[in-house]
Design an enzyme around this catalytic site. Structure first.
Site, PDB file in Angstrom:
ATOM      1  N   GLU A 182      -1.478   8.646   5.679  1.00  0.00           N
ATOM      2  CA  GLU A 182      -2.490   8.889   6.695  1.00  0.00           C
ATOM      3  C   GLU A 182      -3.166  10.225   6.457  1.00  0.00           C
ATOM      4  O   GLU A 182      -2.521  11.188   6.037  1.00  0.00           O
ATOM      5  CB  GLU A 182      -1.849   8.871   8.084  1.00  0.00           C
ATOM      6  CG  GLU A 182      -1.554   7.471   8.533  1.00  0.00           C
ATOM      7  CD  GLU A 182      -0.839   7.446   9.867  1.00  0.00           C
ATOM      8  OE1 GLU A 182      -1.077   8.335  10.691  1.00  0.00           O
ATOM      9  OE2 GLU A 182      -0.052   6.518  10.061  1.00  0.00           O
ATOM     10  N   LYS A 239       7.872  -0.946  -2.470  1.00  0.00           N
ATOM     11  CA  LYS A 239       7.351  -0.238  -1.296  1.00  0.00           C
ATOM     12  C   LYS A 239       8.484   0.437  -0.511  1.00  0.00           C
ATOM     13  O   LYS A 239       8.426   1.627  -0.180  1.00  0.00           O
ATOM     14  CB  LYS A 239       6.608  -1.249  -0.407  1.00  0.00           C
ATOM     15  CG  LYS A 239       6.310  -0.789   0.983  1.00  0.00           C
ATOM     16  CD  LYS A 239       5.194   0.215   1.018  1.00  0.00           C
ATOM     17  CE  LYS A 239       5.037   0.767   2.419  1.00  0.00           C
ATOM     18  NZ  LYS A 239       3.828   1.479   2.627  1.00  0.00           N
ATOM     19  N   ASN A 282       9.223   4.660  -0.302  1.00  0.00           N
ATOM     20  CA  ASN A 282       9.287   5.425   0.943  1.00  0.00           C
ATOM     21  C   ASN A 282      10.677   6.014   1.158  1.00  0.00           C
ATOM     22  O   ASN A 282      10.813   7.149   1.630  1.00  0.00           O
ATOM     23  CB  ASN A 282       8.891   4.550   2.133  1.00  0.00           C
ATOM     24  CG  ASN A 282       7.387   4.497   2.292  1.00  0.00           C
ATOM     25  OD1 ASN A 282       6.661   5.222   1.619  1.00  0.00           O
ATOM     26  ND2 ASN A 282       6.901   3.640   3.158  1.00  0.00           N
ATOM     27  N   CYS A 337       5.477   5.126   8.857  1.00  0.00           N
ATOM     28  CA  CYS A 337       6.138   4.451   7.734  1.00  0.00           C
ATOM     29  C   CYS A 337       7.584   4.867   7.501  1.00  0.00           C
ATOM     30  O   CYS A 337       8.478   4.029   7.525  1.00  0.00           O
ATOM     31  CB  CYS A 337       5.348   4.683   6.447  1.00  0.00           C
ATOM     32  SG  CYS A 337       3.856   3.696   6.370  1.00  0.00           S
ATOM     33  N   GLU A 355       0.853  -1.197   0.000  1.00  0.00           N
ATOM     34  CA  GLU A 355       0.000   0.000   0.000  1.00  0.00           C
ATOM     35  C   GLU A 355       0.884   1.240   0.000  1.00  0.00           C
ATOM     36  O   GLU A 355       1.977   1.226   0.542  1.00  0.00           O
ATOM     37  CB  GLU A 355      -0.953  -0.015   1.192  1.00  0.00           C
ATOM     38  CG  GLU A 355      -0.311  -0.251   2.548  1.00  0.00           C
ATOM     39  CD  GLU A 355       0.345   0.955   3.143  1.00  0.00           C
ATOM     40  OE1 GLU A 355      -0.031   2.064   2.733  1.00  0.00           O
ATOM     41  OE2 GLU A 355       1.236   0.797   3.987  1.00  0.00           O
ATOM     42  N   PHE A 382       7.023  16.663  -2.010  1.00  0.00           N
ATOM     43  CA  PHE A 382       7.934  16.200  -0.955  1.00  0.00           C
ATOM     44  C   PHE A 382       9.243  16.976  -0.931  1.00  0.00           C
ATOM     45  O   PHE A 382      10.297  16.429  -0.673  1.00  0.00           O
ATOM     46  CB  PHE A 382       8.152  14.677  -1.064  1.00  0.00           C
ATOM     47  CG  PHE A 382       7.021  13.947  -0.390  1.00  0.00           C
ATOM     48  CD1 PHE A 382       5.767  13.925  -0.977  1.00  0.00           C
ATOM     49  CD2 PHE A 382       7.192  13.347   0.845  1.00  0.00           C
ATOM     50  CE1 PHE A 382       4.701  13.326  -0.353  1.00  0.00           C
ATOM     51  CE2 PHE A 382       6.126  12.743   1.482  1.00  0.00           C
ATOM     52  CZ  PHE A 382       4.887  12.734   0.881  1.00  0.00           C
ATOM     53  N   LEU A 383       9.130  18.262  -1.210  1.00  0.00           N
ATOM     54  CA  LEU A 383      10.302  19.138  -1.105  1.00  0.00           C
ATOM     55  C   LEU A 383      10.051  20.220  -0.061  1.00  0.00           C
ATOM     56  O   LEU A 383      10.702  21.258  -0.084  1.00  0.00           O
ATOM     57  CB  LEU A 383      10.608  19.780  -2.467  1.00  0.00           C
ATOM     58  CG  LEU A 383      11.319  18.880  -3.488  1.00  0.00           C
ATOM     59  CD1 LEU A 383      11.553  19.640  -4.788  1.00  0.00           C
ATOM     60  CD2 LEU A 383      12.667  18.375  -2.946  1.00  0.00           C
TER      61      LEU A 383
HETATM   62  C1  UDX Z   1       3.912   7.961   4.016  1.00  0.00           C
HETATM   63  C2  UDX Z   1       3.842   7.801   2.479  1.00  0.00           C
HETATM   64  O1  UDX Z   1       3.422   9.055   1.908  1.00  0.00           O
HETATM   65  C3  UDX Z   1       2.898   6.684   2.095  1.00  0.00           C
HETATM   66  O2  UDX Z   1       2.931   6.485   0.698  1.00  0.00           O
HETATM   67  C4  UDX Z   1       3.319   5.403   2.802  1.00  0.00           C
HETATM   68  O3  UDX Z   1       2.416   4.367   2.505  1.00  0.00           O
HETATM   69  C5  UDX Z   1       3.397   5.622   4.301  1.00  0.00           C
HETATM   70  O4  UDX Z   1       4.270   6.717   4.583  1.00  0.00           O
HETATM   71  P1  UDX Z   1       2.462   9.105   5.912  1.00  0.00           P
HETATM   72  O5  UDX Z   1       3.462   8.588   6.883  1.00  0.00           O
HETATM   73  O6  UDX Z   1       1.024   8.954   6.250  1.00  0.00           O
HETATM   74  O7  UDX Z   1       2.651   8.398   4.482  1.00  0.00           O
HETATM   75  O8  UDX Z   1       2.727  10.662   5.735  1.00  0.00           O
HETATM   76  P2  UDX Z   1       3.269  11.694   4.649  1.00  0.00           P
HETATM   77  O9  UDX Z   1       2.192  12.648   4.352  1.00  0.00           O
HETATM   78  O10 UDX Z   1       3.914  11.037   3.513  1.00  0.00           O
HETATM   79  O11 UDX Z   1       4.353  12.484   5.517  1.00  0.00           O
HETATM   80  C6  UDX Z   1       5.428  11.805   6.148  1.00  0.00           C
HETATM   81  C7  UDX Z   1       6.290  12.763   6.939  1.00  0.00           C
HETATM   82  O12 UDX Z   1       7.042  13.599   6.085  1.00  0.00           O
HETATM   83  C8  UDX Z   1       5.511  13.728   7.849  1.00  0.00           C
HETATM   84  O13 UDX Z   1       6.208  13.844   9.069  1.00  0.00           O
HETATM   85  C9  UDX Z   1       5.508  15.025   7.075  1.00  0.00           C
HETATM   86  O14 UDX Z   1       5.384  16.145   7.908  1.00  0.00           O
HETATM   87  C10 UDX Z   1       6.857  14.974   6.414  1.00  0.00           C
HETATM   88  N1  UDX Z   1       6.961  15.742   5.173  1.00  0.00           N
HETATM   89  C11 UDX Z   1       6.258  15.382   4.071  1.00  0.00           C
HETATM   90  C12 UDX Z   1       7.838  16.832   5.101  1.00  0.00           C
HETATM   91  O15 UDX Z   1       8.494  17.185   6.096  1.00  0.00           O
HETATM   92  N2  UDX Z   1       7.979  17.485   3.915  1.00  0.00           N
HETATM   93  C13 UDX Z   1       7.304  17.129   2.799  1.00  0.00           C
HETATM   94  O16 UDX Z   1       7.509  17.769   1.741  1.00  0.00           O
HETATM   95  C14 UDX Z   1       6.403  16.044   2.875  1.00  0.00           C
END
Ligand code: UDX
Length: 428
Positions: free
Chosen positions: A153, A202, A206, A258, A149, A247-248
């Site tokens: 969240e 997967k 990540n 995760c 998956e 994601f930047l």
């Molecule tokens: C993540 C993946 O997105 C998902 O595909 C996988 O299945 C599980 O892990 P999640 O942990 O729910 O999902 O959160 P996500 O929204 O991806 O954020 C992860 C962490 O990165 C958070 O702490 C968030 O604050 C941080 N983040 C995210 C940043 O600091 N900068 C970003 O640009 C994006």
């Protein structure tokens, strides 16, 4: 679309979302969990986790979606079994697969079963071990499918129903096709491959997402040291279609259920093959440092933190969730307490685990209460409530108006105009 009987093992985030979405797609789903309290709550029509749209989806499909502790009830009529149990790190640092194995062993008498689908995040090679176990338990006729998956969240239901891709790792094409068919109604490309490759997709996905964030955080620090503005820099970097804007966002470090666990598991897996993954190790190290940088910012403003009152606004690892797993706020609270500060906090949803550091942190119902009389505030989670807060009023509540905005949520010029001594991540 053919309606199938499905047993989902594990009523956690992934199991509940998977079960609800498969029921939404028209299948008969029984979700089994060994925790009686969890099953009781679900049967009573409540949802034990916060996930937008999930409660409504469960309620809408209650004819086709049931919850049980009972194994036989879960397996009666099940053609497909989904493994959605947790795989926490073990003492050795490897993923603890004991719950996965116990689910697979419990399938022994399920003669109607045609496929076992692995949703849990597992090391590469788990499918091969599962295959052996299935054969030993008289389940040679059952195909094994890795279907990782990629749900985040707070948007797990949307991610399941509208994914970028569906990854199918199969050791048997019939079982793979059966699992693809379960997704009829979802418009997404299907990437079919061998089981080991699917397991790696997967972990690699990540790790690359975490890499992008650690990269953004490192560039943010370089911006701080040189006077560049990370918002401008990464905004323009992300316009390059080869790089992408997602994601930047620099911040206070990545957390959650995760990224930390999966990146450690991948590093551990590499070490087990005698390989030291340098980039991945650096990505993890950069994040560990990032979670501590807020403390240095506060010291630069306030000097010694002993006896100072600090408010942390936001505790969850990201907005829209109550999840505190590996939340940067926990490291930050622990570090501030260790420096001798008094820590106060606010979060609309977070459910911190009992014990330290949160037992020593005072929690308030509103951001204003948390800010009353403090020497500094840290924005830890970018909750929309904080973007909307009346910061002019908040400023009057604080003893000294020091703010570290760990998410670059607010406008520096405006906050300085109000009178805050404002710093953020990588912005001058
Ligand atoms: C993540 C993946 O997105 C998902 O595909 C996988 O299945 C599980 O892990 P999640 O942990 O729910 O999902 O959160 P996500 O929204 O991806 O954020 C992860 C962490 O990165 C958070 O702490 C968030 O604050 C941080 N983040 C995210 C940043 O600091 N900068 C970003 O640009 C994006």
């Amino acid at each position: 679309m053919a309606e199938r009987g499905i047993a989902v093992f594990g009523a956690g985030y992934i199991g509940l979302v998977t079960g609800a979405c498969l029921a939404e797609l028209g299948h008969r789903v029984v979700v089994r969990d060994i925790n009686p309290e969890r099953v009781r709550i679900l049967r009573a029509g409540d949802v034990p986790i916060h996930e937008p749209g999930l409660g409504e989806m469960i309620a809408r499909n209650k004819e086709r979606l049931t919850f049980t502790e009972d194994l036989d009830q879960a397996l009666a009529g099940a053609e497909v079994a989904y493994v959605c149990v947790d795989t926490p790190p073990s003492a050795s640092g490897d993923a603890d697969l004991s719950r996965v194995w116990s689910v697979i062993r419990s399938l022994t008498n399920a003669q109607g079963l045609r496929a076992v689908v692995m949703k849990s995040t597992v090391p590469v090679g788990t499918g091969a071990r599962a295959r052996v176990l299935l054969d030993e338990h008289g389940l040679s006729h059952v195909g094994y499918v890795s279907n990782p998956e990629f749900t985040a969240e707070g948007r797990a239901v949307t991610d399941f129903m509208s994914p970028d891709r569906i990854v199918i790792g199969q050791d048997d094409a019939t079982a793979g096709a059966l699992v693809v068919a379960l997704h009829t109604g979802i418009d997404a490309p299907v990437a079919t491959m061998d089981v080991k490759s699917a397991e790696m997709v997967k972990l690699a996905s990540n790790a690359l997402l975490a890499t992008k964030i650690s990269f953004a955080n490192e560039i943010a620090t370089l911006c701080e040291n040189t006077g560049a503005d990370v918002g401008e820099v990464l905004g323009a970097v992300g316009m390059d279609h080869r790089l992408g804007a997602h994601f930047l966002r620099p911040g206070i470090g990545w957390g959650g259920s995760c990224f930390p666990k999966d990146s450690e598991a991948l590093r551990q897996m590499a070490s087990n093959t005698g390989f030291h993954p340098q980039l991945l190790t650096a990505v993890i190290n950069v994040n560990n440092i990032q979670k501590r940088r807020a403390v240095q910012h506060l010291k630069d403003e306030l000097g010694d933190l002993a006896g100072k009152d600090i408010a942390l606004l936001g505790m969850a690892f990201k907005p829209g969730t109550d999840d505190m797993r590996e939340a940067p706020s926990t490291v930050l609270a622990g570090r501030l307490l260790a420096e001798g500060a008094q820590v106060r906090c606010w979060d609309p949803l977070a459910r911190p685990a009992a014990g330290e550091p949160w037992d020593s942190v005072t929690r308030f119902a509103t951001p204003q209460q948390a800010l009353d009389g403090v020497d500094a505030v840290v924005i830890v989670t970018e909750w929309p409530e904080l973007a909307r807060l009346d910061w002019t009023e908040a400023h009057t509540l604080m003893r000294t108006p020091v703010m570290f905005d760990g998410r670059n949520l607010l406008d520096p010029a405006r906050l300085r105009e109000i009178g805050f001594r404002y710093t953020s991540v990588g912005r001058p």
